[in-house]
Design an enzyme around this catalytic site. Structure first.
Site, PDB file in Angstrom:
ATOM      1  N   GLY A   1       0.422  -1.264  -0.369  1.00 37.03           N
ATOM      2  CA  GLY A   1       0.488   0.320  -0.194  1.00 37.03           C
ATOM      3  C   GLY A   1       1.122   1.472   0.215  1.00 37.03           C
ATOM      4  N   ILE A   2       1.991   1.346   0.412  1.00 38.92           N
ATOM      5  CA  ILE A   2       2.682   2.113   0.805  1.00 38.92           C
ATOM      6  C   ILE A   2       3.043   2.722  -1.281  1.00 38.92           C
ATOM      7  CG2 ILE A   2       4.905   3.566   1.324  1.00 38.92           C
ATOM      8  CD1 ILE A   2       4.426   1.956   4.500  1.00 38.92           C
TER       9      ILE A   2
ATOM     10  N   ARG B   1      11.442  -0.875   7.798  1.00 41.49           N
ATOM     11  CA  ARG B   1      11.609  -1.055   8.941  1.00 41.49           C
ATOM     12  C   ARG B   1      13.686  -0.873   8.692  1.00 41.49           C
ATOM     13  NH1 ARG B   1       7.716  -1.335  10.435  1.00 41.49           N
ATOM     14  NH2 ARG B   1       6.313  -2.622  11.751  1.00 41.49           N
TER      15      ARG B   1
ATOM     16  N   ASP C   1      12.927   6.646   8.696  1.00 49.31           N
ATOM     17  CA  ASP C   1      12.136   7.145   9.914  1.00 49.31           C
ATOM     18  C   ASP C   1      12.564   5.939  10.707  1.00 49.31           C
ATOM     19  OD1 ASP C   1       9.563   8.414  10.989  1.00 49.31           O
ATOM     20  OD2 ASP C   1       8.641   6.522  10.575  1.00 49.31           O
TER      21      ASP C   1
ATOM     22  N   GLU D   1      16.459   0.070  17.320  1.00 48.82           N
ATOM     23  CA  GLU D   1      16.176   1.136  17.022  1.00 48.82           C
ATOM     24  C   GLU D   1      16.188   1.284  18.514  1.00 48.82           C
ATOM     25  OE1 GLU D   1      11.693   1.636  15.019  1.00 48.82           O
ATOM     26  OE2 GLU D   1      12.847   1.725  14.017  1.00 48.82           O
TER      27      GLU D   1
ATOM     28  N   HIS E   1      10.890   6.924  13.503  1.00 52.16           N
ATOM     29  CA  HIS E   1       9.918   6.075  12.996  1.00 52.16           C
ATOM     30  C   HIS E   1       8.550   7.006  13.917  1.00 52.16           C
ATOM     31  CE1 HIS E   1       8.832   1.614  13.135  1.00 52.16           C
ATOM     32  NE2 HIS E   1       8.044   2.530  12.342  1.00 52.16           N
TER      33      HIS E   1
ATOM     34  N   ALA F   1       6.427   8.135  11.128  1.00 50.54           N
ATOM     35  CA  ALA F   1       5.624   8.977   9.544  1.00 50.54           C
ATOM     36  C   ALA F   1       4.300   8.578  10.089  1.00 50.54           C
ATOM     37  CB  ALA F   1       6.037   8.330   8.926  1.00 50.54           C
TER      38      ALA F   1
END
Length: 311
Positions: free
Chosen positions: A143-144, A224, A248, A253, A272, A274
């Site tokens: 979808g992105i 990711r 992002d 992380e 992170h 977004a």
């Protein structure tokens, strides 16, 4: 095989927006019990706790996870791949804010914002590039990627989508399979990483891929951190082979204080964010409404997880 409909539990936190969405879609929301048939999981982690609940309530036939990426639940999904349950995620639900953020990172890096915002005096130079007409590679086809293609259209870019399946993506100039990634990187000016993190995609952008890129190319990762080899990324930035990076997500992380990426040349970092909570709550509520409707009505689910592929 369709799941058996029945009472739905929302755990660990039953946000009012989620309860309202599920109820409006025809769901019967009740506390977790032996009668529970549907489970809407609202934590981004706690896989062990979810596993215990599933063991204690074997009649649960449908599980909704809260995020598009399900790598935090990878081991659990692998263990339950043959138990007959339907698993759904939020993949595609948050595409708009994440694609918007990816575009913002790309534009910021191309216009040298990381260096500009740190400046303490007026520095006149001719550095900075335009996105218009650029050769763009998008790694991932979910979808992105689809939303990003729509956002990129006004810039008249040439787009190549790299994906696992051998099937075209509407809106892309061309679509190739992952084994051809190195072939298409040779002319890429901007690379967007928007793929799911699986055992097969971990480190998909590494030293060989950075070497294949032309000098000055820009990398943007909003998926990711584990999709990109961090050491190779730092080296490519420090050596000047990479024109910049917009991140992002990182690996590790959270990115530790003092990590080389914080001071890497032309690197724009966001933590992170977004898709913030204010953005995701109504979007996840919408996904809940759709899938509760499918659960009680026996229709197709959105974001159904392919347990074989792991996403």
């Amino acid at each position: 095989m369709l799941p058996e409909a029945g009472p739905i539990a929302i755990v660990p936190e039953a946000d009012a927006a989620f309860v309202d969405a599920a109820t409006a879609a025809g769901g019967r929301i009740e506390p977790l019990s032996e009668e529970t048939r549907g489970l809407i999981w609202t934590s981004s982690s706690e896989a062990d706790r979810l596993e215990r609940i599933l063991a204690e309530h074997p009649a649960i036939s449908w599980v909704q996870l809260p995020w598009a990426g399900v790598d935090a639940f990878a081991d659990l999904l692998a263990r339950h791949r043959d138990d007959g349950r339907v698993w759904t995620s939020a993949k595609g639900a948050y595409a708009q804010p994440v694609a918007e953020h990816a575009l913002a990172l790309a534009l910021g890096v191309l216009r040298e914002f990381p260096r500009r915002v740190r400046a303490t005096r007026w520095e006149v130079d001719e550095r900075g590039r335009s996105l218009y007409g650029a050769d763009v590679v998008i790694v991932g086809a979910g979808g992105i990627a689809v939303e990003l293609l729509r956002l990129l259209a006004p810039f008249r870019v040439r787009t190549t989508v790299v994906r696992r399946a051998d099937a075209a993506v509407p809106g892309a100039n061309r679509t190739v399979t992952t084994d051809r990634l190195a072939d298409v990187l040779g002319t890429a000016e901007v690379v967007f990483v928007v793929a799911a993190l699986t055992q097969q995609t971990r480190g998909v952008i590494g030293a060989a891929e950075f070497a294949a890129l032309p000098g000055g190319a820009v990398l943007v990762n909003v998926a990711r951190g584990g999709l990109v080899d961090t050491d190779a990324l730092v080296a490519a930035l420090d050596e000047g082979r990479l024109g910049g990076a917009g991140l992002d997500v990182t690996d590790p992380e959270p990115l530790p204080t003092g990590h080389p990426l914080w001071n890497a040349p032309n690197c724009l970092l966001t933590p992170h964010v977004a898709d913030t909570e204010a953005m995701t709550v109504p979007l996840f509520a919408r996904r809940i409404a759709v899938n509760v409707g499918a659960f009680v009505g026996g229709t197709a689910f959105e974001g159904r997880i392919d347990l074989g592929a792991g996403y």
